[in-house]
Design a protein around this motif. Structure first.
Motif, PDB file in Angstrom:
ATOM      1  N   ALA A   3      -9.902  36.893 -37.671  1.00  0.00           N
ATOM      2  CA  ALA A   3      -9.266  35.954 -36.751  1.00  0.00           C
ATOM      3  C   ALA A   3      -7.815  36.367 -36.543  1.00  0.00           C
ATOM      4  O   ALA A   3      -7.207  37.019 -37.394  1.00  0.00           O
ATOM      5  N   ALA A   4      -7.254  35.985 -35.404  1.00  0.00           N
ATOM      6  CA  ALA A   4      -5.862  36.318 -35.108  1.00  0.00           C
ATOM      7  C   ALA A   4      -4.929  35.647 -36.111  1.00  0.00           C
ATOM      8  O   ALA A   4      -5.224  34.572 -36.642  1.00  0.00           O
ATOM      9  N   GLY A   5      -3.814  36.295 -36.361  1.00  0.00           N
ATOM     10  CA  GLY A   5      -2.818  35.711 -37.256  1.00  0.00           C
ATOM     11  C   GLY A   5      -2.605  36.535 -38.515  1.00  0.00           C
ATOM     12  O   GLY A   5      -3.116  37.644 -38.659  1.00  0.00           O
ATOM     13  N   TRP A   6      -1.824  35.977 -39.416  1.00  0.00           N
ATOM     14  CA  TRP A   6      -1.495  36.643 -40.676  1.00  0.00           C
ATOM     15  C   TRP A   6      -2.747  36.861 -41.521  1.00  0.00           C
ATOM     16  O   TRP A   6      -3.651  36.034 -41.553  1.00  0.00           O
ATOM     17  N   LEU A   7      -2.755  37.987 -42.229  1.00  0.00           N
ATOM     18  CA  LEU A   7      -3.786  38.282 -43.215  1.00  0.00           C
ATOM     19  C   LEU A   7      -3.204  38.107 -44.616  1.00  0.00           C
ATOM     20  O   LEU A   7      -2.005  38.274 -44.827  1.00  0.00           O
TER      21      LEU A   7
END
Length: 268
Positions: free
Chosen positions: A224-228
């Protein structure tokens, strides 16, 4: 405008399963080019070879010698392509020598169930604003690892004692991760993320370049988009080598990739 990652992993098709590449000096660490970057480059070549199955599911690579910035060649060979998966062999070479040899299974994660069932526990990392930016890494670390400029890393404060001469000895480093230019990581990019943090031996008081011998990555879902969240651990240091286990969790709280790496102990 192309992202830095896309630019640095661009390929030129030169024949049946053959690709030319330019290894960017921005991915150097210690005495060679980062192994995760190289695996991502190979991963892109495989994806172009089997376009109906663009995502890595399992990739195992053996690193024969250190790569250097400059021209390189990637060759791919389809061993089998079935209804849902393809198995492909690949090699990365420079100056007539094989640097990496890999075997990979590819498929289309978009056609697979999106749920990820696991008994693993998502890493607990303090809020991003309470974590330590990678830009605060010691000068000697940034000097031998310019690849850190490629990322926006926010380290768990409990895992950065090594940067101040006080490693915890737990063999654990974890951090929030995203690309420095905001580019979202795709499944091929996860091959790189699994080798993006400093070697976990830093937390054992053994800093320095740790050449990769073998790296296996399993990709479980499109992130999913965003920080990992990226977590590295080691339990064994023996025979001049150590293993490094990595988990990558996405912003939806799913375990999207995991890996195990065998590397040489840092030489200082």
């Amino acid at each position: 405008m192309a992202s830095e990652w896309d630019t640095h992993t661009s390929l030129t098709a030169t024949g049946d399963g053959l690709f030319g590449a330019e290894l960017d000096p921005g991915w150097v660490v210690g005495g060679g080019v980062n192994g995760g970057y190289l695996l991502g480059l190979i991963g892109k070549a495989i994806a172009e070879t089997v376009p109906a199955k663009p995502h890595p599911l399992a990739v195992s690579a053996y690193y024969l010698s250190a790569s250097t910035p400059g021209p390189a060649q990637v060759s791919t060979r389809v061993l089998r392509e079935g209804g849902s998966v393809a198995t492909v062999a690949a090699e990365l070479g420079q100056e007539g020598a094989t640097r990496i040899t890999a075997l990979a299974t590819y498929g289309d994660l978009r056609a697979m169930p999106t749920d990820v069932g696991t008994t693993a526990t998502e890493p607990t990392i303090p809020p991003i604003e309470e974590c330590v930016p990678g830009t605060m890494a010691p000068e000697e670390v940034r000097r031998i690892a310019p690849l850190m400029e490629r990322f926006d890393l926010r380290f768990d404060p409990a895992c950065v004692g090594w940067a101040m001469g006080a490693p915890s000895g737990n063999g654990h480093i974890q951090a929030w991760f995203r690309m420095a230019d905001g580019h979202e990581v795709d499944p091929v990019g996860l091959l790189m993320v699994c080798d993006a943090l400093p070697p976990v031996t830093f937390d054992l008081g053994r800093p320095g370049w740790a050449p990769t011998l073998e790296l296996t990555v399993h990709v479980r879902a499109v992130p999913a988009a965003g920080w990992l969240k990226v977590s590295h651990r080691t339990r064994n240091v023996a025979g001049g080598m150590f293993e490094e286990d990595c988990e990558v969790w996405d912003s939806a709280g799913r375990l999207v990739a995991q890996s195990r790496q065998l590397a040489m102990q840092p030489r200082g």
